[in-house]
Structure formats: structure tokens, C-alpha cells
Design a protein around this motif. Structure first.
Motif, PDB file in Angstrom:
ATOM      1  N   GLN A  14      -1.615   9.581  -0.663  1.00 45.68           N
ATOM      2  CA  GLN A  14      -1.568   9.201   0.728  1.00 45.68           C
ATOM      3  C   GLN A  14      -2.241   7.835   0.893  1.00 45.68           C
ATOM      4  OE1 GLN A  14       0.357  11.074   2.049  1.00 45.68           O
ATOM      5  NE2 GLN A  14      -0.002  13.211   1.545  1.00 45.68           N
ATOM      6  N   VAL A  15      -2.262   7.336   2.128  1.00 43.69           N
ATOM      7  CA  VAL A  15      -2.852   6.021   2.409  1.00 43.69           C
ATOM      8  C   VAL A  15      -4.027   6.180   3.363  1.00 43.69           C
ATOM      9  CG1 VAL A  15      -2.474   3.796   3.561  1.00 43.69           C
ATOM     10  CG2 VAL A  15      -0.748   4.704   2.000  1.00 43.69           C
ATOM     11  N   VAL A  16      -5.101   5.465   3.080  1.00 41.59           N
ATOM     12  CA  VAL A  16      -6.200   5.331   4.043  1.00 41.59           C
ATOM     13  C   VAL A  16      -6.215   3.891   4.546  1.00 41.59           C
ATOM     14  CG1 VAL A  16      -8.698   5.131   4.280  1.00 41.59           C
ATOM     15  CG2 VAL A  16      -7.720   7.182   3.301  1.00 41.59           C
ATOM     16  N   LEU A  17      -6.051   3.744   5.841  1.00 40.43           N
ATOM     17  CA  LEU A  17      -6.129   2.438   6.482  1.00 40.43           C
ATOM     18  C   LEU A  17      -7.554   2.210   6.974  1.00 40.43           C
ATOM     19  CD1 LEU A  17      -5.206  -0.124   8.048  1.00 40.43           C
ATOM     20  CD2 LEU A  17      -4.452   1.411   9.886  1.00 40.43           C
ATOM     21  N   PHE A  18      -8.140   1.116   6.524  1.00 37.12           N
ATOM     22  CA  PHE A  18      -9.448   0.688   7.044  1.00 37.12           C
ATOM     23  C   PHE A  18      -9.206  -0.583   7.836  1.00 37.12           C
ATOM     24  CE2 PHE A  18     -13.433  -1.615   7.028  1.00 37.12           C
ATOM     25  CZ  PHE A  18     -14.359  -0.617   7.303  1.00 37.12           C
TER      26      PHE A  18
ATOM     27  N   ALA B  37       0.831  -1.204   0.000  1.00 32.99           N
ATOM     28  CA  ALA B  37       0.000   0.000   0.000  1.00 32.99           C
ATOM     29  C   ALA B  37       0.865   1.254   0.000  1.00 32.99           C
ATOM     30  CB  ALA B  37      -0.934  -0.002   1.212  1.00 32.99           C
ATOM     31  N   PHE B  38       1.911   1.265   0.834  1.00 26.34           N
ATOM     32  CA  PHE B  38       2.793   2.428   0.920  1.00 26.34           C
ATOM     33  C   PHE B  38       3.623   2.577  -0.358  1.00 26.34           C
ATOM     34  CE2 PHE B  38       1.290   2.680   5.061  1.00 26.34           C
ATOM     35  CZ  PHE B  38       1.822   3.763   5.749  1.00 26.34           C
ATOM     36  N   ASP B  39       4.074   1.473  -0.915  1.00 24.23           N
ATOM     37  CA  ASP B  39       4.836   1.542  -2.174  1.00 24.23           C
ATOM     38  C   ASP B  39       3.982   2.126  -3.289  1.00 24.23           C
ATOM     39  OD1 ASP B  39       7.041   0.472  -0.961  1.00 24.23           O
ATOM     40  OD2 ASP B  39       6.747  -1.569  -1.726  1.00 24.23           O
ATOM     41  N   ALA B  40       2.722   1.680  -3.383  1.00 20.96           N
ATOM     42  CA  ALA B  40       1.818   2.182  -4.421  1.00 20.96           C
ATOM     43  C   ALA B  40       1.523   3.662  -4.208  1.00 20.96           C
ATOM     44  CB  ALA B  40       0.518   1.378  -4.415  1.00 20.96           C
TER      45      ALA B  40
ATOM     46  N   ILE C   3     -11.700   2.741  20.746  1.00 20.42           N
ATOM     47  CA  ILE C   3     -12.641   2.213  19.771  1.00 20.42           C
ATOM     48  C   ILE C   3     -13.636   1.291  20.462  1.00 20.42           C
ATOM     49  CG2 ILE C   3     -12.895   0.966  17.588  1.00 20.42           C
ATOM     50  CD1 ILE C   3      -9.947   1.551  17.068  1.00 20.42           C
ATOM     51  N   SER C   4     -14.901   1.628  20.376  1.00 18.84           N
ATOM     52  CA  SER C   4     -15.953   0.783  20.936  1.00 18.84           C
ATOM     53  C   SER C   4     -17.193   0.897  20.052  1.00 18.84           C
ATOM     54  CB  SER C   4     -16.297   1.223  22.354  1.00 18.84           C
ATOM     55  OG  SER C   4     -17.314   0.412  22.888  1.00 18.84           O
ATOM     56  N   PRO C   5     -17.621  -0.196  19.424  1.00 20.71           N
ATOM     57  CA  PRO C   5     -17.087  -1.551  19.492  1.00 20.71           C
ATOM     58  C   PRO C   5     -15.668  -1.626  18.952  1.00 20.71           C
ATOM     59  CG  PRO C   5     -18.645  -1.346  17.694  1.00 20.71           C
ATOM     60  CD  PRO C   5     -18.737  -0.073  18.477  1.00 20.71           C
ATOM     61  N   PRO C   6     -15.009  -2.800  19.060  1.00 18.29           N
ATOM     62  CA  PRO C   6     -13.580  -2.905  18.761  1.00 18.29           C
ATOM     63  C   PRO C   6     -13.178  -2.411  17.380  1.00 18.29           C
ATOM     64  CG  PRO C   6     -14.394  -4.927  19.761  1.00 18.29           C
ATOM     65  CD  PRO C   6     -15.591  -4.088  19.480  1.00 18.29           C
ATOM     66  N   TYR C   7     -14.045  -2.483  16.399  1.00 22.22           N
ATOM     67  CA  TYR C   7     -13.755  -2.029  15.044  1.00 22.22           C
ATOM     68  C   TYR C   7     -15.075  -1.688  14.371  1.00 22.22           C
ATOM     69  CZ  TYR C   7     -14.584  -7.073  14.439  1.00 22.22           C
ATOM     70  OH  TYR C   7     -15.100  -8.351  14.504  1.00 22.22           O
ATOM     71  N   PRO C   8     -15.054  -0.913  13.293  1.00 24.71           N
ATOM     72  CA  PRO C   8     -13.922  -0.540  12.448  1.00 24.71           C
ATOM     73  C   PRO C   8     -13.289   0.785  12.871  1.00 24.71           C
ATOM     74  CG  PRO C   8     -15.922   0.152  11.392  1.00 24.71           C
ATOM     75  CD  PRO C   8     -16.343  -0.532  12.684  1.00 24.71           C
ATOM     76  N   ALA C   9     -12.190   1.126  12.218  1.00 25.71           N
ATOM     77  CA  ALA C   9     -11.550   2.426  12.374  1.00 25.71           C
ATOM     78  C   ALA C   9     -11.000   2.841  11.017  1.00 25.71           C
ATOM     79  CB  ALA C   9     -10.421   2.352  13.401  1.00 25.71           C
ATOM     80  N   VAL C  10     -10.991   4.153  10.770  1.00 26.10           N
ATOM     81  CA  VAL C  10     -10.461   4.708   9.524  1.00 26.10           C
ATOM     82  C   VAL C  10      -9.340   5.658   9.880  1.00 26.10           C
ATOM     83  CG1 VAL C  10     -10.983   6.073   7.469  1.00 26.10           C
ATOM     84  CG2 VAL C  10     -12.706   4.520   8.398  1.00 26.10           C
ATOM     85  N   CYS C  11      -8.224   5.569   9.158  1.00 29.84           N
ATOM     86  CA  CYS C  11      -7.067   6.390   9.474  1.00 29.84           C
ATOM     87  C   CYS C  11      -6.399   6.865   8.190  1.00 29.84           C
ATOM     88  CB  CYS C  11      -6.079   5.575  10.302  1.00 29.84           C
ATOM     89  SG  CYS C  11      -4.531   6.436  10.646  1.00 29.84           S
ATOM     90  N   ALA C  12      -6.220   8.185   8.056  1.00 29.04           N
ATOM     91  CA  ALA C  12      -5.490   8.745   6.925  1.00 29.04           C
ATOM     92  C   ALA C  12      -4.030   8.894   7.324  1.00 29.04           C
ATOM     93  CB  ALA C  12      -6.067  10.102   6.533  1.00 29.04           C
ATOM     94  N   ILE C  13      -3.124   8.409   6.483  1.00 31.34           N
ATOM     95  CA  ILE C  13      -1.701   8.356   6.806  1.00 31.34           C
ATOM     96  C   ILE C  13      -0.901   9.123   5.767  1.00 31.34           C
ATOM     97  CG2 ILE C  13       0.274   6.852   7.261  1.00 31.34           C
ATOM     98  CD1 ILE C  13      -1.800   4.587   7.742  1.00 31.34           C
TER      99      ILE C  13
ATOM    100  N   ILE D 206      -4.475   5.786  -1.681  1.00 32.47           N
ATOM    101  CA  ILE D 206      -4.392   4.340  -1.867  1.00 32.47           C
ATOM    102  C   ILE D 206      -5.041   3.705  -0.633  1.00 32.47           C
ATOM    103  CG2 ILE D 206      -2.827   2.351  -1.939  1.00 32.47           C
ATOM    104  CD1 ILE D 206      -2.968   3.880  -4.571  1.00 32.47           C
ATOM    105  N   LEU D 207      -5.859   2.680  -0.843  1.00 36.97           N
ATOM    106  CA  LEU D 207      -6.609   2.083   0.259  1.00 36.97           C
ATOM    107  C   LEU D 207      -5.940   0.804   0.758  1.00 36.97           C
ATOM    108  CD1 LEU D 207     -10.245   2.583  -1.076  1.00 36.97           C
ATOM    109  CD2 LEU D 207      -8.810   4.139   0.221  1.00 36.97           C
TER     110      LEU D 207
END
Length: 228
Positions: free
Chosen positions: A51-55, A41-44, A111-121, A85-86
Motif C-alpha cells: 500500500q502507499v503512505v502519503l506524508f 509511488a503507486f507503480d512501486a 488540518i490545523s496547523p496546515p500540515y503535516p498529514a499522514v494518509c494510508a492509501i 511504499i512512502l
């Protein structure tokens, strides 16, 4: 002859094996291509200047499906495809308390419930907790505001080949004669909707809010403009 056939067969086998590996490292979901490993993901992202979005979620989670639908909504989808890039990380396999790949980005989230989470990197300046969004805030408007705000607005070109501001007019120039145009604010609310009827078209913007707006066409292009 047998040796030639052997090497040809070996080459084909390696090619097929390599394709299967690549296929395993991405998946198609919700109209997006998701990378399944951090490194790819980071290479792409770096190679494409994005940038990268982590789901961080699960494939069998109803709440995750709700957030993914928000990601695939207009105008969020336009911002994602243009700037990100996702990367999908399976929460059931990669718990943020134990997985080195995701712990830097999620360790400070409650985080509650445990997931999901979205993060822009930011791939050029990776900072713990930078650009994090808690899942409970993941409405279309907050997702759009966070993801669009995370992208450097200095990348906006004042006179674009498709959309730019001239005086009190939005000027549209494209290869498509008739297009349905949507204009969105940074909060994701619809500012204007109209049909562009010619290759060159103008629209009065005196009633538009000031600031950064997103112009989206049903022909598939999206541009950012600044109304001052």
C-alpha cells in the motif's frame, strides 16, 4: 570513427541524465526511501504488492520532523517497511486545495496547523478519505494502530518460518542464534522483551493479550502472530 564516438558519448549522456531524473524522484530521509511523485509511488506499491503512505508536509517544519520521528520508531518502522511504499508531497508546493495529486486524500481533513498529514492509501481500492489520520493524532501508538490495522490481517500465516504460535508457546526459528526479541500489541505498547538464545526457541504466551501481536527482532525481521 567520429560517428561511433558521438553515439557512445550520447548514450552515456542519456544514461547519466536518466539517473539524475530517477534520483530527483526519490529522497532518503529518516532511514526511508520516499517517492516524490504519485505515479511512481503507486507503480512501486503495485509491483511489490504493498500500500502507499502519503506524508504531506514540509522539509522545513519542526512539527513534520516530530511526526517523521514517530514514523521511524519501533514498531511503526517495521510495519511501514514490510507493508508500505512512502510518498512525500511538499505542502508548500502542493497545497491540498489546489493540487490534484493530494486533494482526493486530504480535502476532507481539518488540518490545523496546515500540515503535516499522514494518509494510508489502498492502491487496489482508492477511496476518498479512506485511512486518513489527522496530524494531531500522530503519536507512536495511534500511528502504529492505524497503519497496522490498515493492512489485511488475513495475510498472517499461522506457521511462519520465523515465528508462530503453538499451544501456549511462541515458537521462534531463524538463522540467528542470539537475538533480542520485542513483542508489541496493536496499540504499540510493549508486551514482552527477551533474548532468544538458540536457533529454535520457545516462549510462554499465557500472559500475552489476545489478538494480533507484532514480533520484532534486532536481526531485522518482523512477523505478525495471533494469540487466541
Amino acid at each position: 570513427m567520429r560517428r561511433i564516438v558521438y553515439f557512445v558519448f550520447l548514450g552515456l549522456a542519456l544514461q547519466v541524465f536518466s539517473s539524475e531524473i530517477n534520483a530527483q524522484n526519490t529522497m532518503e530521509s529518516g532511514g526511508f526511501t520516499w517517492y516524490l511523485t504519485k505515479s511512481e509511488a503507486f507503480d512501486a506499491a503495485r509491483s511489490q504488492g504493498k500500500q502507499v503512505v502519503l506524508f504531506w508536509g514540509s522539509l522545513s517544519c519542526s512539527r513534520c520532523e516530530w511526526v517523521k520521528k514517530n514514523l521511524a520508531s519501533v514498531p511503526v518502522v517495521s510495519v511501514l517497511k514490510e507493508n508500505y511504499i512512502l510518498w512525500f508531497s511538499d505542502a508548500k508546493e502542493n497545497h491540498y486545495k489546489t493540487s490534484a495529486d493530494v486533494s482526493d486524500y486530504l480535502s476532507h481533513l481539518e488540518i490545523s496547523p496546515p500540515y503535516p498529514a499522514v494518509c494510508a492509501i489502498d492502491t487496489s481500492d482508492i477511496t476518498v478519505g479512506h485511512g486518513l489520520l489527522i496530524a494531531e493524532q500522530s503519536t507512536v501508538s495511534t500511528l502504529y494502530a492505524m497503519l497496522n490495522g490498515f493492512v489485511d490481517n488475513e495475510q498472517i500465516v499461522s506457521r511462519d518460518a520465523r515465528a508462530y504460535i503453538s499451544g501456549n508457546s511462541l515458537m521462534l526459528e531463524s538463522d540467528f542464534g542470539e537475538e533480542v526479541i520485542h513483542v508489541y500489541s496493536v496499540t504499540g505498547s510493549l508486551v514482552d522483551r527477551f533474548v532468544k538464545t538458540d536457533y529454535s526457541y520457545s516462549r510462554d504466551v499465557s500472559a500475552y493479550p489476545k489478538g494480533v501481536l507484532l514480533v520484532n527482532s534486532n536481526s531485522g525481521w518482523t512477523r505478525k502472530i495471533v494469540v487466541r
